[in-house]
Design a protein around this motif. Sequence first.
Motif, PDB file in Angstrom:
ATOM      1  N   MET A   1     -10.970 -17.915   5.802  1.00 16.65           N
ATOM      2  CA  MET A   1     -10.054 -17.391   4.783  1.00 16.65           C
ATOM      3  C   MET A   1     -10.813 -16.408   3.882  1.00 16.65           C
ATOM      4  N   ASN A   2     -10.257 -15.246   3.738  1.00 12.69           N
ATOM      5  CA  ASN A   2     -10.893 -14.196   2.941  1.00 12.69           C
ATOM      6  C   ASN A   2     -10.546 -14.350   1.461  1.00 12.69           C
ATOM      7  N   LYS A   3     -11.566 -14.536   0.626  1.00  7.47           N
ATOM      8  CA  LYS A   3     -11.299 -14.663  -0.816  1.00  7.47           C
ATOM      9  C   LYS A   3     -11.090 -13.294  -1.457  1.00  7.47           C
ATOM     10  N   PHE A   4     -11.511 -12.223  -0.747  1.00  6.69           N
ATOM     11  CA  PHE A   4     -11.433 -10.886  -1.339  1.00  6.69           C
ATOM     12  C   PHE A   4     -10.042 -10.284  -1.167  1.00  6.69           C
ATOM     13  N   LYS A   5      -9.091 -10.861  -1.860  1.00  9.95           N
ATOM     14  CA  LYS A   5      -7.718 -10.349  -1.880  1.00  9.95           C
ATOM     15  C   LYS A   5      -7.631  -9.247  -2.933  1.00  9.95           C
ATOM     16  N   PRO A   6      -6.620  -8.369  -2.837  1.00  3.37           N
ATOM     17  CA  PRO A   6      -6.528  -7.271  -3.809  1.00  3.37           C
ATOM     18  C   PRO A   6      -6.497  -7.728  -5.276  1.00  3.37           C
ATOM     19  N   ASP A   7      -6.009  -8.952  -5.539  1.00  2.24           N
ATOM     20  CA  ASP A   7      -5.960  -9.413  -6.934  1.00  2.24           C
ATOM     21  C   ASP A   7      -7.237 -10.158  -7.361  1.00  2.24           C
ATOM     22  N   LEU A  34      -7.611  -1.862  11.829  1.00  4.65           N
ATOM     23  CA  LEU A  34      -8.182  -2.672  10.765  1.00  4.65           C
ATOM     24  C   LEU A  34      -7.311  -3.893  10.455  1.00  4.65           C
ATOM     25  N   ALA A  35      -7.930  -5.052  10.408  1.00  7.54           N
ATOM     26  CA  ALA A  35      -7.220  -6.292  10.065  1.00  7.54           C
ATOM     27  C   ALA A  35      -6.838  -6.250   8.578  1.00  7.54           C
ATOM     28  N   GLU A  36      -5.783  -6.955   8.232  1.00  5.91           N
ATOM     29  CA  GLU A  36      -5.338  -7.006   6.825  1.00  5.91           C
ATOM     30  C   GLU A  36      -6.446  -7.523   5.909  1.00  5.91           C
ATOM     31  N   ASP A  37      -7.217  -8.512   6.395  1.00  7.15           N
ATOM     32  CA  ASP A  37      -8.337  -9.049   5.620  1.00  7.15           C
ATOM     33  C   ASP A  37      -9.336  -7.954   5.263  1.00  7.15           C
ATOM     34  N   ASP A  38      -9.617  -7.075   6.240  1.00 10.34           N
ATOM     35  CA  ASP A  38     -10.571  -5.985   5.991  1.00 10.34           C
ATOM     36  C   ASP A  38      -9.999  -4.977   5.000  1.00 10.34           C
ATOM     37  N   LYS A  39      -8.713  -4.689   5.123  1.00 10.38           N
ATOM     38  CA  LYS A  39      -8.066  -3.776   4.166  1.00 10.38           C
ATOM     39  C   LYS A  39      -8.122  -4.366   2.753  1.00 10.38           C
ATOM     40  N   ASP A  40      -7.836  -5.667   2.656  1.00 11.32           N
ATOM     41  CA  ASP A  40      -7.889  -6.353   1.357  1.00 11.32           C
ATOM     42  C   ASP A  40      -9.300  -6.288   0.767  1.00 11.32           C
ATOM     43  N   THR A  41     -10.296  -6.532   1.623  1.00 17.48           N
ATOM     44  CA  THR A  41     -11.695  -6.509   1.168  1.00 17.48           C
ATOM     45  C   THR A  41     -12.060  -5.123   0.642  1.00 17.48           C
ATOM     46  N   LEU A  42     -11.695  -4.078   1.384  1.00 12.91           N
ATOM     47  CA  LEU A  42     -12.003  -2.711   0.957  1.00 12.91           C
ATOM     48  C   LEU A  42     -11.317  -2.382  -0.373  1.00 12.91           C
ATOM     49  N   ALA A  43     -10.069  -2.820  -0.532  1.00 16.08           N
ATOM     50  CA  ALA A  43      -9.341  -2.589  -1.796  1.00 16.08           C
ATOM     51  C   ALA A  43     -10.054  -3.296  -2.945  1.00 16.08           C
ATOM     52  N   CYS A  44     -10.519  -4.493  -2.688  1.00 18.00           N
ATOM     53  CA  CYS A  44     -11.231  -5.289  -3.685  1.00 18.00           C
ATOM     54  C   CYS A  44     -12.558  -4.623  -4.067  1.00 18.00           C
ATOM     55  N   MET A  45     -13.286  -4.107  -3.063  1.00 13.42           N
ATOM     56  CA  MET A  45     -14.552  -3.422  -3.298  1.00 13.42           C
ATOM     57  C   MET A  45     -14.327  -2.141  -4.116  1.00 13.42           C
TER      58      MET A  45
END
Length: 192
Positions: A1-7, A34-45
Amino acid sequence: MNKFKPDYILTMKDIIKEGDPILREITDEVSLPLAEDDKDTLACMMQFLKNSQDPVMSKKYNLRGGIGLSANQIGLNKRMFVMYFTDSDGKLYEECLINPKIISTSASMIYLPQSEGCLSVDRDVKGYVPRYERVKAKAFNIKGEEVTFRLKGFPAIVFQHELDHLNGKMFYDRINSENPFKLPENTEIKSL
Protein backbone atom coordinates in the motif's frame (compact mmCIF):
# COMPACT_ATOMS: atom_id res chain seq x y z
CA MET A 1 0.00 0.00 0.00
CA ASN A 2 1.42 3.34 -1.07
CA LYS A 3 1.35 5.98 1.68
CA PHE A 4 2.36 8.69 -0.81
CA LYS A 5 -1.15 9.74 -1.81
CA PRO A 6 -1.72 13.24 -3.24
CA ASP A 7 -3.08 14.43 0.13
CA TYR A 8 -0.07 13.05 2.06
CA ILE A 9 2.23 15.85 3.24
CA LEU A 10 5.79 14.74 2.64
CA THR A 11 8.17 16.15 5.27
CA MET A 12 11.87 15.89 6.10
CA LYS A 13 11.17 12.72 8.12
CA ASP A 14 10.30 11.02 4.80
CA ILE A 15 13.65 11.97 3.22
CA ILE A 16 16.26 9.19 3.29
CA LYS A 17 19.59 10.43 4.67
CA GLU A 18 23.08 9.71 3.35
CA GLY A 19 24.44 6.40 4.58
CA ASP A 20 21.20 4.53 3.79
CA PRO A 21 21.99 1.73 1.27
CA ILE A 22 19.06 2.65 -1.03
CA LEU A 23 20.89 5.84 -2.02
CA ARG A 24 23.72 3.68 -3.39
CA GLU A 25 21.53 1.34 -5.46
CA ILE A 26 20.89 1.69 -9.18
CA THR A 27 17.12 2.08 -9.26
CA ASP A 28 14.76 -0.13 -11.26
CA GLU A 29 13.00 1.02 -14.41
CA VAL A 30 9.37 2.00 -13.86
CA SER A 31 6.86 0.00 -15.90
CA LEU A 32 4.60 1.90 -18.27
CA PRO A 33 1.82 2.82 -18.54
CA LEU A 34 2.35 4.45 -15.18
CA ALA A 35 0.47 2.87 -12.28
CA GLU A 36 -1.82 5.13 -10.23
CA ASP A 37 0.46 4.59 -7.21
CA ASP A 38 3.40 5.99 -9.18
CA LYS A 39 1.36 8.98 -10.36
CA ASP A 40 0.30 9.63 -6.75
CA THR A 41 3.91 9.38 -5.57
CA LEU A 42 5.12 11.84 -8.22
CA ALA A 43 2.33 14.29 -7.29
CA CYS A 44 3.31 13.98 -3.64
CA MET A 45 7.01 14.55 -4.45
CA MET A 46 6.18 17.61 -6.57
CA GLN A 47 4.02 19.05 -3.79
CA PHE A 48 6.93 18.59 -1.38
CA LEU A 49 9.18 20.73 -3.62
CA LYS A 50 6.48 23.41 -3.91
CA ASN A 51 5.89 23.38 -0.14
CA SER A 52 9.64 23.54 0.54
CA GLN A 53 9.89 26.73 -1.53
CA ASP A 54 6.83 28.35 0.04
CA PRO A 55 7.90 30.37 3.12
CA VAL A 56 4.66 29.65 5.02
CA MET A 57 4.54 25.91 4.27
CA SER A 58 8.27 25.35 4.75
CA LYS A 59 8.10 26.99 8.17
CA LYS A 60 4.90 25.14 9.15
CA TYR A 61 6.38 21.72 8.28
CA ASN A 62 10.05 22.59 8.98
CA LEU A 63 11.16 21.81 5.41
CA ARG A 64 14.52 22.47 3.79
CA GLY A 65 14.19 24.10 0.40
CA GLY A 66 14.51 21.71 -2.52
CA ILE A 67 14.43 21.95 -6.31
CA GLY A 68 14.73 18.26 -7.17
CA LEU A 69 13.78 14.97 -5.52
CA SER A 70 14.34 11.40 -6.66
CA ALA A 71 12.16 8.42 -5.71
CA ASN A 72 14.99 6.66 -3.84
CA GLN A 73 15.29 9.74 -1.61
CA ILE A 74 11.90 8.75 -0.19
CA GLY A 75 12.83 5.07 -0.03
CA LEU A 76 11.45 3.85 -3.36
CA ASN A 77 13.55 1.83 -5.78
CA LYS A 78 12.13 3.47 -8.91
CA ARG A 79 13.73 5.41 -11.79
CA MET A 80 11.80 8.63 -11.46
CA PHE A 81 12.35 12.13 -10.13
CA VAL A 82 10.76 15.55 -10.00
CA MET A 83 12.23 19.03 -10.58
CA TYR A 84 10.62 22.33 -9.66
CA PHE A 85 12.45 25.65 -10.06
CA THR A 86 12.68 28.79 -12.16
CA ASP A 87 15.87 29.41 -14.13
CA SER A 88 17.70 32.75 -14.45
CA ASP A 89 15.57 33.63 -17.51
CA GLY A 90 12.37 33.13 -15.52
CA LYS A 91 11.42 29.84 -17.19
CA LEU A 92 9.60 27.47 -14.83
CA TYR A 93 10.70 23.84 -14.79
CA GLU A 94 7.95 21.67 -13.33
CA GLU A 95 8.87 18.17 -14.43
CA CYS A 96 7.95 14.64 -13.39
CA LEU A 97 10.41 12.40 -15.23
CA ILE A 98 10.18 8.63 -15.49
CA ASN A 99 13.05 6.41 -16.71
CA PRO A 100 15.19 9.43 -17.68
CA LYS A 101 18.33 8.99 -19.81
CA ILE A 102 21.00 11.31 -21.14
CA ILE A 103 21.33 10.90 -24.91
CA SER A 104 24.23 13.29 -25.44
CA THR A 105 26.28 15.91 -23.61
CA SER A 106 28.45 18.87 -24.42
CA ALA A 107 32.22 18.55 -24.10
CA SER A 108 32.22 21.75 -22.02
CA MET A 109 31.50 21.55 -18.31
CA ILE A 110 30.26 23.86 -15.56
CA TYR A 111 30.05 23.90 -11.78
CA LEU A 112 28.31 25.88 -9.06
CA PRO A 113 30.85 28.03 -7.18
CA GLN A 114 29.09 27.34 -3.85
CA SER A 115 29.03 23.54 -4.51
CA GLU A 116 25.74 21.61 -4.58
CA GLY A 117 23.32 20.74 -1.82
CA CYS A 118 21.06 17.76 -1.32
CA LEU A 119 17.97 17.07 0.78
CA SER A 120 19.56 13.76 1.83
CA VAL A 121 22.74 15.46 3.07
CA ASP A 122 22.43 17.44 6.33
CA ARG A 123 25.88 18.96 6.18
CA ASP A 124 27.69 21.58 4.19
CA VAL A 125 29.93 19.94 1.58
CA LYS A 126 32.61 22.18 0.08
CA GLY A 127 34.07 21.59 -3.36
CA TYR A 128 33.39 21.86 -7.06
CA VAL A 129 31.03 19.35 -8.68
CA PRO A 130 31.82 19.23 -12.41
CA ARG A 131 28.77 18.74 -14.64
CA TYR A 132 28.14 18.85 -18.37
CA GLU A 133 27.10 22.33 -19.47
CA ARG A 134 24.48 20.98 -21.88
CA VAL A 135 22.58 17.70 -21.97
CA LYS A 136 20.09 16.23 -24.38
CA ALA A 137 17.84 13.87 -22.49
CA LYS A 138 14.75 11.78 -22.86
CA ALA A 139 12.23 10.46 -20.37
CA PHE A 140 8.56 9.69 -20.00
CA ASN A 141 6.24 12.27 -18.47
CA ILE A 142 3.44 11.58 -16.00
CA LYS A 143 1.05 10.92 -18.94
CA GLY A 144 3.37 8.19 -20.19
CA GLU A 145 4.48 10.18 -23.24
CA GLU A 146 8.12 10.06 -24.28
CA VAL A 147 9.68 13.53 -24.17
CA THR A 148 13.06 14.68 -25.44
CA PHE A 149 14.56 17.94 -24.27
CA ARG A 150 17.75 19.96 -24.15
CA LEU A 151 18.96 21.53 -20.93
CA LYS A 152 21.72 24.09 -20.48
CA GLY A 153 23.34 25.63 -17.42
CA PHE A 154 21.52 25.36 -14.11
CA PRO A 155 18.66 23.12 -15.38
CA ALA A 156 21.30 20.73 -16.79
CA ILE A 157 23.01 20.61 -13.37
CA VAL A 158 19.72 19.82 -11.58
CA PHE A 159 18.88 17.06 -14.08
CA GLN A 160 22.33 15.46 -13.73
CA HIS A 161 22.19 15.67 -9.91
CA GLU A 162 18.84 13.84 -9.82
CA LEU A 163 19.87 11.29 -12.47
CA ASP A 164 22.96 10.55 -10.36
CA HIS A 165 20.63 9.66 -7.46
CA LEU A 166 18.88 7.09 -9.65
CA ASN A 167 22.31 5.62 -10.45
CA GLY A 168 23.33 5.34 -6.78
CA LYS A 169 25.67 8.33 -6.90
CA MET A 170 25.86 11.29 -4.54
CA PHE A 171 26.93 14.74 -5.74
CA TYR A 172 30.05 14.71 -3.55
CA ASP A 173 31.29 11.56 -5.34
CA ARG A 174 32.13 13.94 -8.22
CA ILE A 175 34.26 16.27 -6.04
CA ASN A 176 38.01 15.72 -6.34
CA SER A 177 38.86 13.82 -3.13
CA GLU A 178 42.45 15.11 -2.90
CA ASN A 179 41.62 18.76 -3.63
CA PRO A 180 37.90 19.63 -3.50
CA PHE A 181 38.51 22.84 -5.45
CA LYS A 182 40.54 21.24 -8.24
CA LEU A 183 38.74 21.09 -11.57
CA PRO A 184 39.15 18.46 -14.30
CA GLU A 185 42.09 19.17 -16.60
CA ASN A 186 42.01 19.25 -20.43
CA THR A 187 38.32 20.21 -20.32
CA GLU A 188 36.62 23.51 -20.95
CA ILE A 189 34.99 24.24 -17.59
CA LYS A 190 33.58 27.40 -16.07
CA SER A 191 31.66 28.57 -13.04
CA LEU A 192 27.93 29.11 -13.47
